[in-house]
Structure formats: structure tokens, C-alpha cells
Enzyme design. Structure first.
Site, PDB file in Angstrom:
ATOM      1  N   ASP A 153      -5.311   9.242   6.179  1.00 63.25           N
ATOM      2  CA  ASP A 153      -4.365   8.145   5.984  1.00 63.25           C
ATOM      3  C   ASP A 153      -5.181   6.868   5.892  1.00 63.25           C
ATOM      4  O   ASP A 153      -5.758   6.420   6.883  1.00 63.25           O
ATOM      5  CB  ASP A 153      -3.366   8.076   7.146  1.00 63.25           C
ATOM      6  CG  ASP A 153      -2.210   7.113   6.884  1.00 63.25           C
ATOM      7  OD1 ASP A 153      -2.374   6.198   6.046  1.00 63.25           O
ATOM      8  OD2 ASP A 153      -1.146   7.267   7.520  1.00 63.25           O
ATOM      9  N   ARG A 155      -4.092   3.847   5.030  1.00 62.88           N
ATOM     10  CA  ARG A 155      -3.280   2.628   5.055  1.00 62.88           C
ATOM     11  C   ARG A 155      -3.752   1.666   6.154  1.00 62.88           C
ATOM     12  O   ARG A 155      -4.086   2.091   7.255  1.00 62.88           O
ATOM     13  CB  ARG A 155      -1.806   2.962   5.264  1.00 62.88           C
ATOM     14  CG  ARG A 155      -1.164   3.586   4.057  1.00 62.88           C
ATOM     15  CD  ARG A 155       0.256   4.023   4.346  1.00 62.88           C
ATOM     16  NE  ARG A 155       0.315   5.124   5.311  1.00 62.88           N
ATOM     17  CZ  ARG A 155       1.428   5.714   5.700  1.00 62.88           C
ATOM     18  NH1 ARG A 155       2.590   5.286   5.217  1.00 62.88           N
ATOM     19  NH2 ARG A 155       1.400   6.702   6.558  1.00 62.88           N
TER      20      ARG A 155
END
Length: 612
Positions: A153, A155
Site C-alpha cells: 500500500d 498511499r
């Protein structure tokens, strides 16, 4: 779940401050017809230089500035862009339904949705599609990212913290199942007072995807939703109860409530969960399943059909309330039982923190089995519905009647009972298509105006009872020997044959009118907002009233040809006749006023009774 994070003293951790560059109002409309309006904000100075958006929804200024709200903060959702899910409706993820849900929930309470340009958990659209291809070979969503040389991930929520800081939302309630979002915002100086879970939008296509999110990154997801029966499966469960209801019909009448064994059977069959939303563990079924179930219960015992029909309906009424009430009443299961009555309307006096209510309410059907009572009161020019625990009201044993004795529709009384304000709701809002619950739950029936379902129980029970009466009459005349006649059995008489065919035809007429009423109400689902025109409402009420009259005429015709022994209290036909006679006196089936108002509606003259 409450998660209080301790922020840094300033937003310095988020990097340089961002500034608002523009604001514009954008009307929103989703594929299911839900509409809202967002004030969309853009920014200068975001850390990653991307074109992220902040959508301010509902009464966001009040949520941000009201001291009573400031302690907990506005509701905020960080939604990462997903072209495949948000735009094209891909079922490989749950992003589209989460976006739709978030806009509705935030619109209802006031807050912000941050639409972050971080496709594919930050790896980009092309890489996300490459990851999909790898998932088709057996890798899960995180393993596929790693196989492509990306992080699980990627982000970063620095820009999100900057955007929240720019608008002054440094204390928030975060709408998410992802603990990483809460953790990152906390480090970046945003104080999170509560982590509000999103719904679980499970489908066969995304089950593995959601399981990976739950198991790999500790998303708070419950992936064991209720097994929802189909329409036919639910009705098969109801049909299986009918013989037992017939066996207990005399007991039901004698004790003037539903026997405990009947209530246990109904719960085991999931009957009370029919109209309960899926989000709280219910079945989220439609009006067709509901009314057909009540009709079939009427074939077993009209008192049971009447009571159960209203208890199911009142679960549906509770699902129309705001979230704080729903959290309370659905805390112990998906089918909280409540009695509801508004006759006569009680009185309410405004007091600090709520209302003091007094009154005596009649015809509280289902009250003998309820934990809650929904009571109508008048406060000035406003009619309110108050939700109170049954332990707070006085129950008066007054239900001594000729028919429907088993419903136990007793009176309740209160004197200066305090009801907190959050458990009161304007009746006009509760009964409208755009009710608070319609902003929480997606089932179309939650959008159905209140009056539609309130009018369905009596004709459903009457039709089911008439169908049972025809069945009993057929059995009776095929074996009964009538005194002073030449025939060996009543069925051999031409007059009996004519009487049976007329009764049969009257029930067929009742069924046709019934089908027409259901067609009209389900057609209203096509309107946005869900509502009936005056002509449709007139057609609906007229069809139900004519169905009820035909059902009652059939039962009376049958009784007239069934001999004196059918009037013994042990015989089910006399009970059916008494029950149907009482049903015909309910306002939903009282013919004269319905004919008058339906005529006005069909002629385009407007109703003189607003509640019609």
C-alpha cells in the site's frame, strides 16, 4: 469503535500549509437515484502536487463550528480514487458502494469526503490492472502489488491532512475500516475521536479481496453476513408455520396474545427480519415478500397475521430513524419488536433535553411481545413520534373483543414521561420517502412512504382468512349430510355447488384487487423520490378496500351455507368470520370514506383527508 489519537501540537508534520484555491457547488446523482449536493474545494500547495478534491457535504459548517459538535468533529472519509469501481461499477472491489455510502452518511451528519488521486492503493491505474491479471493466477491483492515491485500500500495521507487543516477540521470522526488511515492522520496532527466503520459490501466477485484486507492489514470487516433467503424460500418457511398456527388458533384467542411457541417459531423462521435492512443483519426484502407472507399467515390464524404484520412493519419503521436511535434499538439484534399507536394522539411539553409526554393510546397491536413503543404526540402544530422502552409505560389490559382477540391490542398510558430529544422525530419526516434511514440504508423499501405499508396488513390478513374459509367449506360440503335433503352430501346439491362457486369467485376477485394494489405500490419505486401520485394512491386504497370487501363477502356467504354447527366456538369458520368482521372495521378497510376519497383522487379533485 472509538479510537482517540493524540496529535502533535501543530500540523507541522504535514509539511507546508495548503490553501484553498476554489470552491464550486456540484449536484450529485448516483445510479440508484440518490442525490446530494457537494461544495467541492481545490487546493494550492499540496505536498504531492496532485489534484485532490474535498467534497463538503450536508451541514458541514455546523458540524465544524458548533461547540456541541466540535468535541467529536465532523464525519470525514478518505476515499482513494478507483476508476474501475467508482465509474464503471467493477465488482472486484467495494470502492463504488463505499463511495455511495460515504456520501449519504456524511450528507446526513455534515462533514467531508476527500477524493484522493491514489489509484490502486497508490500504484496507478495501469499497474492496478496488471495486479488484477496476477490476482487471476491466484495471488491476493497485496501479493500482486509486491510481485509487480510495488509496496503493498503506497498511499500517503500527508495531502489529506493538509486539506483538513486548510478547512479547519483538525478534530474528526473518521469513516473507515482501515486502521492505517487513522494511524497516519494521527501522526500528521489530525485528532481522531472515533473510527466509524463503513458497511460491508460483499459480493462473490470481491470476497477474496475483502478477506485479504481483513486478514492482511487488519481492516475491521465482518465477512459473515446473514444468509438471506430468497422470496420463495421465505414464503416456504411461512407455509411451514401455517398448520401449527391453525392448531394454536383457539389457544391464541383464549390467551389474547400469540403463544410463546408461536413467537419462537416465527423468530426461528426469520419472519421478523424480513424488512430489517441488511446492514443491521436483516434480510432487506421487498414489499411483495412482506405482504405475501402476511397473507399466508392469515390462512393459519388472522390474529397472528395481524400481529406479525405490524411487528415486521415496525422494524421497518425503526430503520427509518436517525443512526443514533438505530444503533440503540438494533444493538441486540436485527429485529427489535415495537408496538406503534397514534390513536388518540398524546400531548408533549418541551423540557430541557427532550419532551414530557402524557396520554392514553389505544389499539397497540403487538404490545404483548414488544420491547419498545412508538407513540404519537402533539407538540404545538407538530406531530411527533416518540420511541420509549415498554418498561416506561403502563400497559392496560382492555382488549376484550369479538374478533382478532389473539392480537392483544391493549392500551398504553404515560403521565409526564420524559423522552430524550434524540428519541423523538417529526412524523412528517419519519413518514416521508426521504426519511433519515433512507440516507443510511440502500433497500428501496426504506424509501417507501409510510402510508403504503400501513394500509397493507388488514387486507392481507382478510384475504388469507377468506382463502382458508374456502378451503374449509370445500372440505365440509364434500362430506356433510344436510338434514331434510335427498342428497347424500351437501356437495351434490346444485344450490351448494352454486354457493361454493360464488364464494370461490369472490375470493378470486379479492385476490385480483390485491394484486392490483401491490402492482401500484411497487410501481412507485420507479419514481424519484419514491412516491405515489394522487391517482395512484386512489387506485391503491380502492383496490385494497374492494379486496377486503370481497374477502368478507366470501366468508359471510360460506357461513350462510355451513349450518348451525359451524357457529360452535370450537369451529374455525366462526372464528374466521369474527376476525374478518373486525378487520373490515379498521380504517384501512372502512369502505365509505375510502370510496369517497378514492373518487376524489381518480377525478383529480384532491383529497380532503390529507392522510389518505
Amino acid at each position: 469503535m472509538t479510537v482517540v489519537s493524540e496529535p502533535f501540537s501543530t500540523l507541522a508534520a504535514a509539511g507546508s500549509a495548503a490553501a484553498i484555491r476554489s470552491r464550486v457547488n456540484v449536484p450529485l446523482r448516483f445510479p440508484d437515484g440518490f442525490v446530494s449536493t457537494a461544495e467541492v474545494l481545490t487546493f494550492h500547495g499540496l505536498a504531492d502536487g496532485k489534484e485532490h478534491l474535498l467534497l463538503a457535504l450536508g451541514a458541514w459548517e455546523q458540524a465544524l463550528l458548533d461547540p456541541a459538535s466540535a468535541a467529536s468533529g465532523p464525519l470525514v472519509r478518505l476515499h482513494s480514487e478507483c476508476l474501475t469501481g467508482d465509474v464503471f461499477g467493477s465488482q472486484r472491489c467495494d470502492c463504488g458502494p463505499q463511495l455511495r455510502e460515504a456520501v449519504e452518511e456524511i450528507s446526513a451528519t455534515g462533514g467531508f469526503l476527500l477524493y484522493l488521486r491514489q489509484e490502486g492503493r497508490g500504484i496507478g491505474l495501469y499497474s492496478k490492472l496488471d495486479a488484477y491479471a496476477l490476482q487471476d493466477t491466484g495471488l491476493d491483492t497485496y501479493e500482486a502489488n509486491l510481485a509487480l515491485g510495488h509496496g503493498e500500500d503506497e498511499r500517503d495521507y500527508t495531502a489529506a491532512a493538509q486539506m483538513l487543516g486548510a478547512i479547519g477540521a483538525t478534530t474528526v470522526r473518521l469513516l473507515t475500516n482501515n486502521p492505517d488511515k487513522a494511524a497516519q492522520l494521527g501522526v500528521l496532527g489530525i485528532r481522531i475521536t472515533e473510527q466509524v466503520p463503513t458497511g460491508v459490501h460483499l459480493s462473490p466477485a470481491n470476497h477474496r479481496y475483502l478477506t485479504a484486507k481483513r486478514d492482511h492489514t487488519a481492516h475491521t470487516l465482518d465477512l459473515a453476513p446473514a444468509v438471506v433467503p430468497s422470496h420463495d424460500e421465505m414464503l416456504a418457511r411461512v407455509d411451514a408455520l401455517v398448520p401449527r398456527l391453525r392448531e394454536r388458533a383457539e389457544e391464541t384467542e383464549q390467551i389474547r396474545r400469540l403463544p410463546d411457541a408461536t413467537m419462537e417459531d416465527l423468530r426461528d423462521a426469520g419472519v421478523f427480519r424480513m424488512l430489517s435492512p441488511k446492514a443491521v443483519g436483516g434480510f432487506g426484502m421487498g414489499v411483495e415478500t412482506y405482504v405475501e407472507a402476511v397473507r399466508r399467515l392469515g390462512r393459519g390464524c388472522p390474529s397472528t397475521a395481524w400481529t406479525v404484520g405490524h411487528l415486521i412493519e415496525h422494524v421497518w419503521m425503526l430503520a427509518r430513524w436517525p443512526r443514533d436511535v438505530q444503533d440503540e434499538v438494533f444493538a441486540n439484534g436485527p429485529a427489535p419488536l415495537a408496538a406503534a399507536t397514534g390513536a388518540p394522539v398524546g400531548q408533549a411539553v418541551k423540557v430541557p433535553g427532550g419532551y414530557s409526554i402524557s396520554g392514553r393510546w389505544t389499539f397497540a397491536s403487538g404490545v404483548m411481545h414488544s420491547d419498545w413503543a412508538l407513540l404519537a404526540v402533539q407538540h404545538g402544530d407538530v406531530r411527533l413520534q416518540c420511541l420509549v422502552p415498554m418498561s416506561d409505560v403502563e400497559l392496560l389490559d382492555v382488549w376484550h373483543t369479538a374478533g382478532l382477540r389473539g392480537t392483544g391490542s391493549n392500551d398504553v398510558r404515560t403521565e409526564n414521561l420524559f423522552v430524550p430529544e434524540y428519541r423523538t422525530l417529526d412524523w412528517a419526516l419519519l413518514s416521508a420517502a426521504d426519511n433519515p434511514g433512507s440516507r443510511i440504508h440502500q433497500e428501496p423499501i426504506i424509501h417507501t412512504p409510510m402510508a403504503a405499508l400501513l394500509n397493507l396488513v388488514a387486507p392481507a390478513a382478510a384475504l388469507g382468512a377468506a382463502e382458508h374459509a374456502v378451503e374449509l367449506f370445500r372440505e365440509r360440503i364434500l362430506v356433510r349430510k344436510v338434514k331434510n335433503t335427498a342428497e347424500d352430501r351437501q356437495a351434490d346439491s346444485p344450490l351448494a355447488q352454486a354457493r361454493f362457486s360464488l364464494a370461490y369467485g369472490l375470493v378470486a376477485m379479492a385476490r385480483l384487487q390485491w394484486d392490483e394494489a401491490i402492482r401500484v405500490v411497487t410501481a412507485s419505486y420507479q419514481h424519484r423520490p419514491v412516491m405515489m401520485t394522487d391517482e395512484e394512491r386512489a387506485q391503491f386504497r380502492l383496490a385494497l378496500a374492494l379486496s377486503g370487501k370481497a374477502s368478507a363477502d366470501a366468508v359471510r356467504h360460506i357461513m350462510a351455507g355451513s349450518g348451525g354447527s359451524a357457529h360452535r366456538l370450537s369451529h374455525p369458520l366462526q372464528r374466521i368470520q369474527r376476525d374478518v368482521d373486525v378487520l373490515l372495521n379498521h380504517p384501512t378497510l372502512t369502505l365509505d370514506p375510502i370510496l369517497e376519497q378514492a373518487g376524489r383522487g381518480l377525478l383529480g379533485l384532491g383529497f380532503t383527508v390529507p392522510s389518505f
